[in-house]
Motif scaffolding. Structure first.
Motif, short mmCIF file in Angstrom:
data_model
loop_
_atom_site.label_atom_id
_atom_site.label_comp_id
_atom_site.label_asym_id
_atom_site.label_seq_id
_atom_site.Cartn_x
_atom_site.Cartn_y
_atom_site.Cartn_z
N LEU A 1 9.66 4.06 -0.59
CA LEU A 1 8.31 3.50 -0.38
C LEU A 1 8.09 2.23 -1.19
CD1 LEU A 1 6.25 6.83 -0.70
CD2 LEU A 1 7.04 5.74 1.41
N ILE A 2 8.98 1.97 -2.18
CA ILE A 2 8.74 0.85 -3.10
C ILE A 2 9.97 -0.07 -3.11
CG2 ILE A 2 8.13 0.18 -5.46
CD1 ILE A 2 6.92 3.03 -5.73
N SER B 1 1.90 7.84 -8.06
CA SER B 1 2.55 7.88 -6.75
C SER B 1 2.91 6.47 -6.28
CB SER B 1 1.63 8.57 -5.75
OG SER B 1 0.41 7.89 -5.69
N GLY B 2 2.81 5.47 -7.20
CA GLY B 2 3.14 4.10 -6.84
C GLY B 2 1.93 3.41 -6.23
N PRO B 3 2.10 2.13 -5.85
CA PRO B 3 3.34 1.36 -5.87
C PRO B 3 3.69 0.75 -7.23
CG PRO B 3 1.57 0.01 -5.01
CD PRO B 3 0.98 1.37 -5.26
N VAL C 1 11.18 13.80 -7.82
CA VAL C 1 10.11 13.13 -7.08
C VAL C 1 10.49 11.68 -6.77
CG1 VAL C 1 7.70 12.39 -7.24
CG2 VAL C 1 8.36 14.68 -7.99
N GLU C 2 10.98 10.97 -7.78
CA GLU C 2 11.27 9.54 -7.56
C GLU C 2 12.32 9.32 -6.46
OE1 GLU C 2 11.08 6.69 -10.83
OE2 GLU C 2 13.01 5.94 -10.11
N PRO C 3 13.39 10.11 -6.41
CA PRO C 3 14.34 9.88 -5.31
C PRO C 3 13.69 9.99 -3.93
CG PRO C 3 15.34 11.27 -6.98
CD PRO C 3 13.89 11.13 -7.35
N ALA C 4 12.72 10.89 -3.80
CA ALA C 4 12.06 11.06 -2.50
C ALA C 4 11.11 9.90 -2.19
CB ALA C 4 11.28 12.38 -2.49
N GLU D 1 0.83 -1.20 0.00
CA GLU D 1 0.00 0.00 0.00
C GLU D 1 0.86 1.25 0.00
OE1 GLU D 1 -3.98 1.80 2.08
OE2 GLU D 1 -2.63 0.63 3.32
N VAL D 2 0.62 2.12 -0.98
CA VAL D 2 1.25 3.45 -0.97
C VAL D 2 0.11 4.43 -1.23
CG1 VAL D 2 2.88 5.00 -2.10
CG2 VAL D 2 3.46 2.58 -1.87
#
Ligand code: HSE
Length: 310
Positions: free
Chosen positions: A236-237, A260-262, A229-232, A179-180
């Protein structure tokens, strides 16, 4: 009269284009039946196993329809009966909430003789999306509405969306069952960006748009990277870096976090490569012991559309 609408899954951000770029997928999609009713208000039934709220004020399609109803003259006495069958798993990162919001307003507009423009429908659908993510953004809504490749140039003072045809591309998406929440994934983002990083990022956005317009697959591949954005969000993934590495080895042009993933998406020149890349993405999560789904399909040229009337 009632209409059945199919409303597609979408990729948003497309790596470097946070909150701006989007792409429609041919599958999966939500199926939404909208019936005009003389009883004011919105009544929703879900014909899927996801247990989503059916209170219109808490359902993304319901909120979008309430926004549309608020734009009608009160004396018209219009309401909607809505049946939603979600083909897109909620929380997967491929525009599940946007698909329901867009499909609902496209259906409602059809039973109202198409009195609203697509830009007005985007505005109504964004009200629904804001409930799901806690922020007004249209990067999933735009491709779900228009199909193809979309640029949300501005939301204020007026919604300004550029809808472009995408070159033939096949998309591989892995959805690891973790869950993200979009609202949480937005909280980890930096409030400010160093100028040097911003320059690299907007150079990629320009390169990516040019790559799409000229069908330059190499340019698309080297322009997808997201430095901000992706580095931050990477933490989460689990498996993100390895998934990207294996996908590139398998022939993907490039990719990154889907929305925003996952989910993680990879763009590919053709179906055979996309299937190989899908298997490579899946292998990472199989080894991590995380359940996953794989979607492989072409980019959709059309957005949400009425497929039958009765
Ligand atoms: N652009 C949004 C984000 C998409 O990345 O937060 C998710 O809905």
């Amino acid at each position: 009269m009632s209409v059945l609408v199919h409303s597609p899954a979408t990729l948003s951000n497309l790596g470097c284009g946070f909150d701006v770029l989007g792409l429609a997928l041919a599958a999966p999609y939500d199926a939404i039946r909208v019936r005009r009713s003389a009883a004011p208000g919105v009544r929703i039934r879900h014909l899927d196993p996801y247990n989503l709220p059916t209170d219109p004020a808490r359902n993304v399609a319901g909120v979008a329809l309430l926004a549309l109803l608020a734009a009608l003259p009160e004396q018209e006495g219009v309401g909607f009966e809505v049946e939603i069958t979600k083909g897109i798993m909620p929380g997967s990162g491929v525009g599940s909430s946007a698909a329901s919001a867009v499909g609902a307003v496209v259906g409602a507009n059809a039973v109202l003789d198409n009195r609203f423009s697509k830009m007005q429908l985007v505005d109504f659908a964004m009200a629904g999306e804001a409930v799901a993510s806690g922020a007004r953004h249209a990067d999933n809504i735009a491709p779900a509405m228009f199909g193809g490749f979309t640029v949300v140039r501005a939301l204020e003072p007026a919604i300004d969306i550029v809808a472009l045809a995408a070159p033939p591309l096949w998309v591989a998406v892995v959805h690891p069952q973790i869950e993200v929440k979009t609202s949480e994934a937005r909280k980890v983002l930096p409030a400010t960006v160093p100028l040097g990083l911003a320059v690299r990022q907007w150079a990629n956005v320009a390169g990516l748009v040019a790559g799409f317009l000229t069908a330059d697959y190499e340019l698309i591949g080297r322009s997808l990277d997201d430095y901000i954005v992706e580095p931050a969000r990477a933490a989460l993934i689990p498996g993100l870096a390895e998934a990207r590495r294996r996908a590139r080895v398998a022939g993907a042009l490039g990719g990154g976090i889907s929305g925003s993933g996952p989910s993680i998406f990879m763009l590919n020149r053709d179906e055979a490569t996309a299937r190989t890349v899908g298997a490579a993405l899946g292998s990472v999560f199989a080894e991590l012991g995380i359940a996953f789904n794989i979607y492989v399909g072409p980019v959709a040229t059309e957005g949400a559309r009425v497929v039958s009337e009765c």
